[in-house]
Design a protein around this motif. Structure first.
Motif, PDB file in Angstrom:
ATOM      1  N   ASN A  67       0.454  -1.760   0.133  1.00 27.90           N
ATOM      2  CA  ASN A  67      -0.263  -0.222  -0.129  1.00 27.90           C
ATOM      3  C   ASN A  67       0.860   1.473  -0.060  1.00 27.90           C
ATOM      4  O   ASN A  67       0.528   2.765  -0.383  1.00 27.90           O
ATOM      5  CB  ASN A  67      -0.776  -0.203   1.069  1.00 27.90           C
ATOM      6  CG  ASN A  67      -1.945  -1.119   1.220  1.00 27.90           C
ATOM      7  OD1 ASN A  67      -2.396  -1.072   0.013  1.00 27.90           O
ATOM      8  ND2 ASN A  67      -2.892  -1.115   2.556  1.00 27.90           N
ATOM      9  N   GLU A  71       1.176   3.951  -2.416  1.00 24.53           N
ATOM     10  CA  GLU A  71       0.746   5.553  -2.734  1.00 24.53           C
ATOM     11  C   GLU A  71       2.585   6.164  -2.782  1.00 24.53           C
ATOM     12  O   GLU A  71       1.851   7.801  -3.854  1.00 24.53           O
ATOM     13  CB  GLU A  71       0.577   5.884  -1.165  1.00 24.53           C
ATOM     14  CG  GLU A  71       0.560   6.885  -0.632  1.00 24.53           C
ATOM     15  CD  GLU A  71       0.387   7.096   0.903  1.00 24.53           C
ATOM     16  OE1 GLU A  71       0.681   8.329   1.608  1.00 24.53           O
ATOM     17  OE2 GLU A  71       0.039   6.453   1.891  1.00 24.53           O
ATOM     18  N   ASP A  75       1.380   9.283  -6.319  1.00 30.17           N
ATOM     19  CA  ASP A  75       1.778  10.318  -5.727  1.00 30.17           C
ATOM     20  C   ASP A  75       2.558  10.796  -7.313  1.00 30.17           C
ATOM     21  O   ASP A  75       2.284  11.912  -7.666  1.00 30.17           O
ATOM     22  CB  ASP A  75       2.597  10.674  -4.869  1.00 30.17           C
ATOM     23  CG  ASP A  75       0.911  10.181  -3.382  1.00 30.17           C
ATOM     24  OD1 ASP A  75       0.018  10.834  -3.998  1.00 30.17           O
ATOM     25  OD2 ASP A  75       1.522  11.274  -2.545  1.00 30.17           O
TER      26      ASP A  75
END
Length: 204
Positions: A67, A71, A75
Protein backbone atom coordinates in the motif's frame (compact mmCIF):
# COMPACT_ATOMS: atom_id res chain seq x y z
CA UNK A 1 -35.98 10.66 8.86
CA UNK A 2 -33.30 8.00 8.91
CA UNK A 3 -29.75 9.16 9.55
CA UNK A 4 -26.99 7.08 7.96
CA UNK A 5 -23.64 6.71 9.68
CA UNK A 6 -20.93 7.72 7.21
CA UNK A 7 -18.05 6.25 9.22
CA UNK A 8 -16.39 3.05 7.97
CA UNK A 9 -17.66 -0.24 9.40
CA UNK A 10 -16.04 -1.32 12.65
CA UNK A 11 -14.13 -4.14 10.94
CA UNK A 12 -12.59 -1.75 8.42
CA UNK A 13 -11.61 0.62 11.23
CA UNK A 14 -9.99 -2.24 13.14
CA UNK A 15 -8.02 -3.33 10.09
CA UNK A 16 -6.89 0.25 9.52
CA UNK A 17 -5.73 0.55 13.14
CA UNK A 18 -3.72 -2.67 12.82
CA UNK A 19 -2.01 -1.44 9.65
CA UNK A 20 -1.26 1.99 11.18
CA UNK A 21 0.21 0.37 14.30
CA UNK A 22 2.25 -2.00 12.14
CA UNK A 23 3.70 0.88 10.15
CA UNK A 24 4.86 2.64 13.32
CA UNK A 25 6.30 -0.48 14.95
CA UNK A 26 7.97 -1.93 11.85
CA UNK A 27 9.61 1.46 11.28
CA UNK A 28 10.86 1.85 14.86
CA UNK A 29 11.58 -1.78 15.82
CA UNK A 30 11.90 -3.54 12.48
CA UNK A 31 9.78 -6.45 11.29
CA UNK A 32 11.80 -9.08 13.16
CA UNK A 33 11.82 -7.01 16.35
CA UNK A 34 8.04 -6.64 16.42
CA UNK A 35 5.83 -9.41 17.85
CA UNK A 36 2.17 -9.98 17.12
CA UNK A 37 1.54 -9.16 20.77
CA UNK A 38 3.23 -5.78 20.21
CA UNK A 39 1.03 -5.19 17.18
CA UNK A 40 -2.17 -6.14 18.99
CA UNK A 41 -1.38 -3.90 21.95
CA UNK A 42 -0.45 -0.93 19.76
CA UNK A 43 -3.65 -1.34 17.73
CA UNK A 44 -5.79 -1.79 20.85
CA UNK A 45 -7.07 -5.23 19.85
CA UNK A 46 -6.71 -8.79 21.06
CA UNK A 47 -4.21 -11.07 19.29
CA UNK A 48 -7.13 -13.20 18.16
CA UNK A 49 -8.62 -10.18 16.42
CA UNK A 50 -5.30 -9.57 14.71
CA UNK A 51 -5.32 -13.07 13.24
CA UNK A 52 -8.94 -12.74 12.17
CA UNK A 53 -7.84 -9.98 9.81
CA UNK A 54 -4.42 -11.32 8.79
CA UNK A 55 -3.13 -14.92 8.65
CA UNK A 56 0.29 -13.96 10.01
CA UNK A 57 2.70 -11.09 10.68
CA UNK A 58 4.23 -11.31 7.21
CA UNK A 59 0.83 -10.68 5.62
CA UNK A 60 0.59 -7.44 7.60
CA UNK A 61 4.04 -6.34 6.41
CA UNK A 62 3.18 -7.12 2.79
CA UNK A 63 -0.02 -5.06 2.94
CA UNK A 64 1.65 -2.13 4.71
CA UNK A 65 4.56 -1.99 2.26
CA UNK A 66 2.54 -2.67 -0.89
CA UNK A 67 0.00 0.00 0.00
CA UNK A 68 2.88 2.34 0.79
CA UNK A 69 4.53 1.82 -2.58
CA UNK A 70 1.19 2.37 -4.35
CA UNK A 71 0.79 5.66 -2.48
CA UNK A 72 4.36 6.79 -3.17
CA UNK A 73 4.33 6.07 -6.91
CA UNK A 74 0.74 7.16 -7.51
CA UNK A 75 1.57 10.54 -5.99
CA UNK A 76 4.66 10.79 -8.17
CA UNK A 77 2.87 9.91 -11.40
CA UNK A 78 0.02 12.28 -10.55
CA UNK A 79 2.59 15.05 -10.17
CA UNK A 80 4.12 14.12 -13.52
CA UNK A 81 0.74 14.17 -15.28
CA UNK A 82 0.01 17.64 -13.88
CA UNK A 83 3.47 19.04 -14.62
CA UNK A 84 3.26 22.28 -16.57
CA UNK A 85 6.47 21.59 -18.49
CA UNK A 86 8.40 18.42 -19.27
CA UNK A 87 11.44 20.28 -17.94
CA UNK A 88 9.88 20.97 -14.52
CA UNK A 89 11.24 17.73 -13.06
CA UNK A 90 12.91 19.55 -10.15
CA UNK A 91 9.56 20.89 -8.92
CA UNK A 92 8.04 17.42 -8.95
CA UNK A 93 11.07 15.92 -7.24
CA UNK A 94 11.12 18.61 -4.55
CA UNK A 95 7.43 18.22 -3.69
CA UNK A 96 7.68 14.45 -3.54
CA UNK A 97 10.87 14.59 -1.44
CA UNK A 98 9.20 16.93 1.04
CA UNK A 99 6.18 14.65 1.27
CA UNK A 100 8.46 11.66 1.87
CA UNK A 101 10.40 13.61 4.46
CA UNK A 102 7.16 14.03 6.41
CA UNK A 103 6.37 10.32 6.13
CA UNK A 104 9.65 8.83 7.26
CA UNK A 105 8.01 5.74 8.82
CA UNK A 106 6.50 4.77 5.48
CA UNK A 107 9.83 5.30 3.75
CA UNK A 108 11.72 3.17 6.22
CA UNK A 109 9.32 0.23 5.90
CA UNK A 110 8.89 0.44 2.13
CA UNK A 111 12.57 0.74 1.29
CA UNK A 112 14.21 -1.27 4.04
CA UNK A 113 12.02 -4.29 4.68
CA UNK A 114 11.67 -5.08 0.97
CA UNK A 115 15.41 -5.75 0.88
CA UNK A 116 15.14 -8.53 3.45
CA UNK A 117 11.96 -10.28 2.28
CA UNK A 118 12.11 -11.66 -1.29
CA UNK A 119 8.39 -12.47 -1.33
CA UNK A 120 7.57 -8.88 -0.42
CA UNK A 121 10.03 -7.54 -2.99
CA UNK A 122 8.55 -9.77 -5.71
CA UNK A 123 4.99 -8.69 -4.93
CA UNK A 124 5.90 -5.01 -4.97
CA UNK A 125 7.73 -5.50 -8.26
CA UNK A 126 4.84 -7.31 -9.94
CA UNK A 127 1.87 -5.45 -8.50
CA UNK A 128 3.22 -1.93 -8.22
CA UNK A 129 6.52 -1.05 -9.83
CA UNK A 130 5.96 -2.81 -13.17
CA UNK A 131 2.57 -1.13 -13.59
CA UNK A 132 3.83 2.27 -12.54
CA UNK A 133 6.87 1.93 -14.82
CA UNK A 134 4.52 1.45 -17.77
CA UNK A 135 2.72 4.69 -16.94
CA UNK A 136 6.02 6.56 -16.58
CA UNK A 137 7.26 5.05 -19.85
CA UNK A 138 4.21 6.43 -21.68
CA UNK A 139 4.86 9.85 -20.15
CA UNK A 140 8.46 9.95 -21.33
CA UNK A 141 7.60 8.51 -24.75
CA UNK A 142 5.16 11.38 -25.26
CA UNK A 143 7.91 13.87 -24.43
CA UNK A 144 10.19 12.18 -26.97
CA UNK A 145 7.47 12.19 -29.63
CA UNK A 146 7.04 15.92 -29.08
CA UNK A 147 10.76 16.52 -29.50
CA UNK A 148 11.27 17.72 -25.90
CA UNK A 149 13.44 14.74 -24.90
CA UNK A 150 15.85 13.12 -27.30
CA UNK A 151 14.78 9.83 -28.82
CA UNK A 152 15.96 6.92 -26.68
CA UNK A 153 14.53 3.89 -24.89
CA UNK A 154 11.52 5.27 -22.99
CA UNK A 155 11.28 2.19 -20.78
CA UNK A 156 14.88 2.65 -19.67
CA UNK A 157 14.35 6.38 -19.08
CA UNK A 158 11.34 5.57 -16.89
CA UNK A 159 13.34 3.05 -14.84
CA UNK A 160 16.22 5.52 -14.40
CA UNK A 161 13.84 8.25 -13.30
CA UNK A 162 12.00 6.03 -10.81
CA UNK A 163 15.36 4.77 -9.54
CA UNK A 164 16.61 8.31 -8.94
CA UNK A 165 13.35 9.13 -7.25
CA UNK A 166 13.66 6.10 -4.97
CA UNK A 167 17.16 7.18 -3.91
CA UNK A 168 15.91 10.70 -3.30
CA UNK A 169 13.03 9.35 -1.26
CA UNK A 170 15.39 7.57 1.08
CA UNK A 171 17.84 10.46 1.08
CA UNK A 172 17.58 11.07 4.82
CA UNK A 173 19.89 8.07 5.23
CA UNK A 174 21.91 8.37 2.02
CA UNK A 175 22.30 11.75 0.37
CA UNK A 176 21.07 14.14 3.02
CA UNK A 177 20.91 14.65 6.77
CA UNK A 178 17.66 13.58 8.48
CA UNK A 179 16.90 17.18 9.54
CA UNK A 180 17.55 18.68 6.11
CA UNK A 181 15.97 22.08 5.54
CA UNK A 182 13.51 22.85 2.72
CA UNK A 183 16.31 24.81 1.02
CA UNK A 184 18.64 21.81 1.13
CA UNK A 185 15.88 19.63 -0.31
CA UNK A 186 15.29 22.19 -3.05
CA UNK A 187 18.99 22.18 -3.97
CA UNK A 188 19.12 18.39 -4.01
CA UNK A 189 15.97 18.13 -6.13
CA UNK A 190 17.36 20.64 -8.62
CA UNK A 191 20.66 18.77 -8.75
CA UNK A 192 19.01 15.42 -9.43
CA UNK A 193 16.72 16.96 -12.04
CA UNK A 194 19.68 18.62 -13.75
CA UNK A 195 21.58 15.33 -13.93
CA UNK A 196 18.47 13.54 -15.21
CA UNK A 197 17.74 16.12 -17.89
CA UNK A 198 21.28 17.05 -18.96
CA UNK A 199 23.54 14.15 -17.98
CA UNK A 200 27.04 14.67 -16.65
CA UNK A 201 29.13 15.10 -19.80
CA UNK A 202 30.41 18.59 -20.58
CA UNK A 203 28.79 20.03 -23.70
CA UNK A 204 31.21 20.38 -26.59
Amino acid sequence: MRVFNSSPPAEAQTRSRILSAALRLFASQGFDGTTTRDLAQAAGVAEGTLFRHFPNKKAILIEVATNGWVEILTDLLTELSEMGSYKAVAQVMRRRMWNMHKNVDLMRVCFMEAQFHPDLRDRIQLEVIDKMSSVAEAFFQTAMDRGIYRQTNAKLVAKVFLGMFAVAGFSNNTLMEPDASPQEMKEMAEGLADIFLNGVLAKE
